[in-house]
Scaffold this motif. Sequence first.
Motif, PDB file in Angstrom:
ATOM      1  N   THR A  52     -47.520 -25.268  39.818  1.00 47.03           N
ATOM      2  CA  THR A  52     -47.129 -25.509  38.414  1.00 47.03           C
ATOM      3  C   THR A  52     -45.608 -25.425  38.248  1.00 47.03           C
ATOM      4  OG1 THR A  52     -47.499 -23.147  37.994  1.00 47.03           O
ATOM      5  CG2 THR A  52     -49.317 -24.657  37.502  1.00 47.03           C
ATOM      6  N   MET A  53     -44.993 -24.475  38.960  1.00 45.75           N
ATOM      7  CA  MET A  53     -43.536 -24.367  38.884  1.00 45.75           C
ATOM      8  C   MET A  53     -42.872 -25.632  39.434  1.00 45.75           C
ATOM      9  SD  MET A  53     -41.082 -21.449  40.555  1.00 45.75           S
ATOM     10  CE  MET A  53     -42.181 -20.144  39.943  1.00 45.75           C
ATOM     11  N   PHE A  54     -43.398 -26.108  40.545  1.00 46.38           N
ATOM     12  CA  PHE A  54     -42.823 -27.307  41.145  1.00 46.38           C
ATOM     13  C   PHE A  54     -43.021 -28.531  40.242  1.00 46.38           C
ATOM     14  CE2 PHE A  54     -42.851 -30.983  43.935  1.00 46.38           C
ATOM     15  CZ  PHE A  54     -41.656 -30.794  44.610  1.00 46.38           C
ATOM     16  N   GLU A  55     -44.183 -28.610  39.619  1.00 45.77           N
ATOM     17  CA  GLU A  55     -44.418 -29.729  38.696  1.00 45.77           C
ATOM     18  C   GLU A  55     -43.453 -29.668  37.519  1.00 45.77           C
ATOM     19  OE1 GLU A  55     -48.467 -29.451  37.625  1.00 45.77           O
ATOM     20  OE2 GLU A  55     -49.219 -30.362  39.481  1.00 45.77           O
ATOM     21  N   ARG A  56     -43.233 -28.471  37.007  1.00 46.42           N
ATOM     22  CA  ARG A  56     -42.308 -28.336  35.890  1.00 46.42           C
ATOM     23  C   ARG A  56     -40.896 -28.753  36.299  1.00 46.42           C
ATOM     24  NH1 ARG A  56     -43.668 -23.676  34.871  1.00 46.42           N
ATOM     25  NH2 ARG A  56     -42.008 -22.471  35.829  1.00 46.42           N
ATOM     26  N   LEU A  57     -40.498 -28.306  37.491  1.00 50.08           N
ATOM     27  CA  LEU A  57     -39.169 -28.688  37.970  1.00 50.08           C
ATOM     28  C   LEU A  57     -39.089 -30.203  38.222  1.00 50.08           C
ATOM     29  CD1 LEU A  57     -38.440 -25.778  40.447  1.00 50.08           C
ATOM     30  CD2 LEU A  57     -37.279 -26.212  38.284  1.00 50.08           C
ATOM     31  N   SER A  58     -40.190 -30.766  38.715  1.00 44.96           N
ATOM     32  CA  SER A  58     -40.191 -32.218  38.939  1.00 44.96           C
ATOM     33  C   SER A  58     -40.033 -32.975  37.631  1.00 44.96           C
ATOM     34  CB  SER A  58     -41.484 -32.641  39.631  1.00 44.96           C
ATOM     35  OG  SER A  58     -41.605 -32.008  40.869  1.00 44.96           O
ATOM     36  N   MET A  59     -40.724 -32.473  36.575  1.00 40.18           N
ATOM     37  CA  MET A  59     -40.568 -33.125  35.265  1.00 40.18           C
ATOM     38  C   MET A  59     -39.128 -33.026  34.777  1.00 40.18           C
ATOM     39  SD  MET A  59     -44.107 -31.955  33.401  1.00 40.18           S
ATOM     40  CE  MET A  59     -43.602 -32.670  31.864  1.00 40.18           C
ATOM     41  N   ASN A  60     -38.548 -31.837  34.968  1.00 42.51           N
ATOM     42  CA  ASN A  60     -37.137 -31.694  34.573  1.00 42.51           C
ATOM     43  C   ASN A  60     -36.237 -32.638  35.359  1.00 42.51           C
ATOM     44  OD1 ASN A  60     -37.881 -29.640  32.801  1.00 42.51           O
ATOM     45  ND2 ASN A  60     -37.542 -28.003  34.297  1.00 42.51           N
ATOM     46  N   ASN A  61     -36.544 -32.739  36.638  1.00 40.44           N
ATOM     47  CA  ASN A  61     -35.754 -33.634  37.496  1.00 40.44           C
ATOM     48  C   ASN A  61     -35.879 -35.079  37.034  1.00 40.44           C
ATOM     49  OD1 ASN A  61     -34.139 -34.488  39.493  1.00 40.44           O
ATOM     50  ND2 ASN A  61     -35.574 -34.153  41.172  1.00 40.44           N
ATOM     51  N   ARG A  62     -37.099 -35.499  36.690  1.00 34.50           N
ATOM     52  CA  ARG A  62     -37.285 -36.861  36.207  1.00 34.50           C
ATOM     53  C   ARG A  62     -36.528 -37.094  34.898  1.00 34.50           C
ATOM     54  NH1 ARG A  62     -42.602 -36.299  38.366  1.00 34.50           N
ATOM     55  NH2 ARG A  62     -43.405 -35.488  36.389  1.00 34.50           N
ATOM     56  N   GLN A  63     -36.568 -36.079  34.004  1.00 32.07           N
ATOM     57  CA  GLN A  63     -35.828 -36.231  32.750  1.00 32.07           C
ATOM     58  C   GLN A  63     -34.333 -36.385  33.018  1.00 32.07           C
ATOM     59  OE1 GLN A  63     -36.860 -32.868  30.347  1.00 32.07           O
ATOM     60  NE2 GLN A  63     -38.975 -33.549  29.959  1.00 32.07           N
ATOM     61  N   LEU A  64     -33.830 -35.576  33.952  1.00 38.07           N
ATOM     62  CA  LEU A  64     -32.411 -35.686  34.294  1.00 38.07           C
ATOM     63  C   LEU A  64     -32.086 -37.054  34.891  1.00 38.07           C
ATOM     64  CD1 LEU A  64     -31.794 -32.144  35.826  1.00 38.07           C
ATOM     65  CD2 LEU A  64     -30.943 -32.986  33.639  1.00 38.07           C
ATOM     66  N   GLU A  65     -33.003 -37.567  35.722  1.00 38.86           N
ATOM     67  CA  GLU A  65     -32.761 -38.886  36.301  1.00 38.86           C
ATOM     68  C   GLU A  65     -32.745 -39.960  35.230  1.00 38.86           C
ATOM     69  OE1 GLU A  65     -35.823 -39.226  39.129  1.00 38.86           O
ATOM     70  OE2 GLU A  65     -34.831 -38.005  40.656  1.00 38.86           O
ATOM     71  N   GLU A  66     -33.656 -39.842  34.252  1.00 35.17           N
ATOM     72  CA  GLU A  66     -33.650 -40.821  33.159  1.00 35.17           C
ATOM     73  C   GLU A  66     -32.338 -40.748  32.370  1.00 35.17           C
ATOM     74  OE1 GLU A  66     -37.069 -40.013  30.854  1.00 35.17           O
ATOM     75  OE2 GLU A  66     -38.499 -40.813  32.340  1.00 35.17           O
ATOM     76  N   GLU A  67     -31.886 -39.502  32.111  1.00 36.10           N
ATOM     77  CA  GLU A  67     -30.599 -39.369  31.432  1.00 36.10           C
ATOM     78  C   GLU A  67     -29.476 -39.984  32.269  1.00 36.10           C
ATOM     79  OE1 GLU A  67     -30.056 -35.263  30.647  1.00 36.10           O
ATOM     80  OE2 GLU A  67     -31.684 -35.099  29.180  1.00 36.10           O
ATOM     81  N   MET A  68     -29.568 -39.789  33.594  1.00 33.34           N
ATOM     82  CA  MET A  68     -28.554 -40.356  34.479  1.00 33.34           C
ATOM     83  C   MET A  68     -28.553 -41.878  34.406  1.00 33.34           C
ATOM     84  SD  MET A  68     -26.263 -39.313  36.622  1.00 33.34           S
ATOM     85  CE  MET A  68     -25.204 -39.981  37.902  1.00 33.34           C
ATOM     86  N   ARG A  69     -29.736 -42.471  34.384  1.00 34.07           N
ATOM     87  CA  ARG A  69     -29.802 -43.923  34.275  1.00 34.07           C
ATOM     88  C   ARG A  69     -29.229 -44.407  32.942  1.00 34.07           C
ATOM     89  NH1 ARG A  69     -34.782 -43.310  37.015  1.00 34.07           N
ATOM     90  NH2 ARG A  69     -35.933 -43.232  35.055  1.00 34.07           N
ATOM     91  N   ASP A  70     -29.560 -43.646  31.852  1.00 34.69           N
ATOM     92  CA  ASP A  70     -29.003 -44.031  30.547  1.00 34.69           C
ATOM     93  C   ASP A  70     -27.472 -43.972  30.564  1.00 34.69           C
ATOM     94  OD1 ASP A  70     -31.530 -44.398  29.638  1.00 34.69           O
ATOM     95  OD2 ASP A  70     -31.719 -42.401  28.729  1.00 34.69           O
ATOM     96  N   LEU A  71     -26.958 -42.912  31.189  1.00 36.35           N
ATOM     97  CA  LEU A  71     -25.499 -42.794  31.279  1.00 36.35           C
ATOM     98  C   LEU A  71     -24.893 -43.921  32.112  1.00 36.35           C
ATOM     99  CD1 LEU A  71     -25.114 -38.933  31.731  1.00 36.35           C
ATOM    100  CD2 LEU A  71     -24.495 -40.270  29.732  1.00 36.35           C
ATOM    101  N   ALA A  72     -25.606 -44.297  33.172  1.00 39.38           N
ATOM    102  CA  ALA A  72     -25.101 -45.407  33.989  1.00 39.38           C
ATOM    103  C   ALA A  72     -25.085 -46.698  33.176  1.00 39.38           C
ATOM    104  CB  ALA A  72     -25.968 -45.574  35.239  1.00 39.38           C
ATOM    105  N   ASP A  73     -26.139 -46.889  32.364  1.00 37.36           N
ATOM    106  CA  ASP A  73     -26.155 -48.080  31.496  1.00 37.36           C
ATOM    107  C   ASP A  73     -24.982 -48.041  30.509  1.00 37.36           C
ATOM    108  OD1 ASP A  73     -28.387 -48.869  32.801  1.00 37.36           O
ATOM    109  OD2 ASP A  73     -29.795 -48.104  31.289  1.00 37.36           O
ATOM    110  N   LYS A  74     -24.761 -46.854  29.923  1.00 38.10           N
ATOM    111  CA  LYS A  74     -23.641 -46.746  28.994  1.00 38.10           C
ATOM    112  C   LYS A  74     -22.305 -47.005  29.680  1.00 38.10           C
ATOM    113  CE  LYS A  74     -25.851 -43.463  25.812  1.00 38.10           C
ATOM    114  NZ  LYS A  74     -25.791 -42.095  25.245  1.00 38.10           N
ATOM    115  N   LYS A  75     -22.203 -46.513  30.921  1.00 39.02           N
ATOM    116  CA  LYS A  75     -20.962 -46.712  31.670  1.00 39.02           C
ATOM    117  C   LYS A  75     -20.720 -48.198  31.910  1.00 39.02           C
ATOM    118  CE  LYS A  75     -18.616 -44.940  35.782  1.00 39.02           C
ATOM    119  NZ  LYS A  75     -18.768 -44.093  36.963  1.00 39.02           N
ATOM    120  N   GLU A  76     -21.787 -48.905  32.284  1.00 39.44           N
ATOM    121  CA  GLU A  76     -21.637 -50.341  32.499  1.00 39.44           C
ATOM    122  C   GLU A  76     -21.272 -51.050  31.197  1.00 39.44           C
ATOM    123  OE1 GLU A  76     -25.137 -51.791  34.290  1.00 39.44           O
ATOM    124  OE2 GLU A  76     -24.811 -50.774  36.211  1.00 39.44           O
TER     125      GLU A  76
END
Length: 1008
Positions: A52-76
Amino acid sequence: MVLKDKLEKTRRENQSEREEFETEFKQKYEREKTLLTEENKKLSNELDKLTTMFERLSMNNRQLEEEMRDLADKKESVAHWEAQITEIIQWVSDEKDARGYLQALASKMTEELEALRNSSLGARATDMPWKMRRFAKLDMSARLELQSALDAEIRAKQAIQDELNKVKASCISTECKLQESEKKNLELLTDIERLKKETEELRSEKGVKHQDSQNSFLAFLNAPTSALDQFEIDSVENFTLSNTPSRDEDIKSHLHSRSRSPSTASEVEPIEVLGVDRFLPFFFFFFAHQFVVKSFNTPTKCNQCTSLMVGLIRQGCTCEVCGFSCHVTCADKAPAVCPIPPEQTKGPLGIDPQKGIGTAYEGHVRVPKPAGVKKGWQRALAVICDFKLFLYDVAEGKASQPSVVVSQVIDMRDEEFSVSSVLASDVIHANRKDIPCIFRVTASQLSASSNKCSILILADGENEKSKWVGVLNELHRILKKNKLKDRSVYVPKEAYDSTLPLIKTTQSAAIIDHERIALGNEEGLFVVHVTKDEIIRVGDNKKVHQIELIPNEQLIAVISGRNRHVRLFPMAALDGRETEFYKLAETKGCQSIVSGHVRHGALTCLCVAMKRQVLCYELNQSKTRHKKIKEIQVQGNVQWMSIFSERLCVGYQSGFLKYPLHGEGSPYSLLHPDDHTLSFISQQPTDAICAVEISNKEYLLCFSSVGVYVDCQGRRSRQQELMWPATPSSCCYNAPYLSVYSENAVDIFDVNSMEWIQTIPLKKVRPLNTEGSLNLLGLETIRLIYFKNKMAEGDELVVPETSDNSRKQMVRNINNKRRYSFRVPEEERMQQRREMLRDPEMRNKLISNPTNFNHIAHMGPGDGIQILKDLPMNLRPQESRTVFSGSVSIPSITKARPEPGRSMSASSGLAARSSAQNGSALRREFSGGSYGGKRQPMASPSDGSLSSGGLEQGSDAPARDYEREDSDSPRHSTASNSSNLSSPPSPVSPHKTKSLSLESSDHVSWDS
């Protein structure tokens, strides 16, 4: 009684002690079991918590990756805005320069006007102050406008700079968060590894087995979880065409637009769409092309290189805006301006003499109908392109268009290529008015000098015919002058005499060594020694559909019989030895077989395809020589299969799958479902013809419409596709050349360079083995054709030469008197001899009724022939094995079923087998001439009796040669039409029942 009481007492005490011990042991076992169960539950709870801890961290990681993609889009987008602002500033500066120029021009014109007015009317004192005030007002208004524009630009720049600073700050914070999360993930992974080791140690101490939940958890850990990595892989592997300098930015923007709005068109597939940016309110001086892959319905030339876009589908790409059509490889070279000016749309026709590409001439002509000139002419489109003459069939009618399927191709690089006019004697069935308009194009068909293919072409008029002949001759002269490299690979030769009846019904073949070939036909399996003209039957006379040589296991696998079973024969059977065969009972109704190595060559595997099922067998040294190891279910009917890198590759409609042969594992497709550039294959069902393993990381998948290159994951690896000139019927691969068979020709491709390097103009030819080296030419005279590879070191098969000096002419005429020797096994020959010597009646009859009548030739032609007619001709069935030339099959003496190596006919096949096996007597009919000949023994297998030249006439052999031949040699050959009239044969000679030498040209028949 006392002893009995003691015994009972002792027994009761022992029983009570045993029960106490059992109770105590059970309690101890229950306590240990309870402890282990509790400990196991604790460990499971800990694992669940970690999960469960790993799943929670994975969800957080995915959220961070989505934010990263949004930032990359904004940068472009910010970078895009900066580029727009730069262009705006440049435009404003250009406007300022233009305004200044106009103001200077206006002031100069005003001064000149005032000067003219002063010169004509005289200067007035009140004009100067008014002019000064007017100029001051104009300057002030211009200064105010420029000031306002500059303030607006400064404010816009400041706003964009603030937004950029915010984006950079958020990007930096996101990167920091991502690094922290990665550190946490690494720490958690190390903790998990440590806990896993501790769990393993505890379980090893307590003896607890692994649970399935642990395996599934580890599998989940090993699964890829980063969507960003997948996005990066996709962005690298997907490719586009581009004509603009900013290629990287266009690719990125195109990938994002494609991921948001996927294309749904079925006929055309966008490779790249580049156009005007909708965010820019200003104009551009030119646009980029919007190319899409297109399937043309008629032969179309490339607007860039003027060559034909050959293929059945997806021949090239077209710009949706201006309609510019070209090859996929020519799109990068197309003019960058869209729309293209009319003068650049169609370039001049012509062929580049250095590269050999381009179209020189084209037009509508007429060619003879398939039945010949006598039946008339049919329309065709002729195109001279890439030093080749292409012919496309055109249906009758004014509005009819030619098909994209190439009817015939003649390569001008052919050594025998020539163009000439015809005479009236050459086309006796043509109309006299048409003869001046007819010309002939000739090219070599086989390597024989007398075997050429010619095409008669009827032009629309004499002038048109002169143009065609002049263009073809001039191009041929230029081709010879520039000495372009001959890229041909195969030289077709006739592998064996076409008069051998076994060839007519051949279904499959294989090259055993450089002197022997195995033929499978409707009469069974035969081995033909091409240099010694010796033929050996292998196994029974059941129809053979496919032959697969397995040299490592010393086996040969065949599909034979009416029920299409797989049978395994030892290699020793190919030498005529008596061996047993092994029948695979489960393979009834099989379609094809293939063999290969697994486990790094330690094991040989035989795969048998049966509709939607594949049976896998391990070949070993056991009694049955095989063992079933796997059964594979396929999604569709198996159309092709082979073994690549210890995996079974199976082709079915619109797809290829790879299955593991040893161990467990799931199959994977060679067409990745996420690769949209390959979706057209599944949208329009097409047959799978073959697959080629170019390397460990790349495959060529050949379908009936097109060939595509993919990597090991099933994604497209090359932008260009392999185009078929005509609809293929089958494909064969002999590295690195792919042979594609169609109705009218065999086209050769180099799979590495994707070049179409050769066309062999053989009609109705089909391959007999997987490499395509042996083929069957199904014309009026059915021939066995061998494709000699000029690039290989040495010949795979030594094709014998004829006795005449006609430039290696392999087409033998009827008067050549070819003789074939059929070898009888030694055991069968000895058995026949013993039975013959054991029967006194047979021995007496053999003495009184010889079959060789040379001893009465001294009586003169009249008396001799009369005695020949009066002698009885009916023989016993056991005596039917004698020297003859004609059509007959010999019955068995000891067994009802013919044994391997049994004698057979060589002039008209084995059609008389059924009547001969019934034991009926054989009657010989004479048609004239001397048919008696002295049979001569063969001292050794290398004797000249097995060659096409036959035995020397007039030679005599002593009696000891006959005795030595009776005991040693199992092979015999007899020369017919011999002039030796010496002593008659010995009555005990086994030549009457041993192997037979047949001549295909004798006019003698046997009736049963």
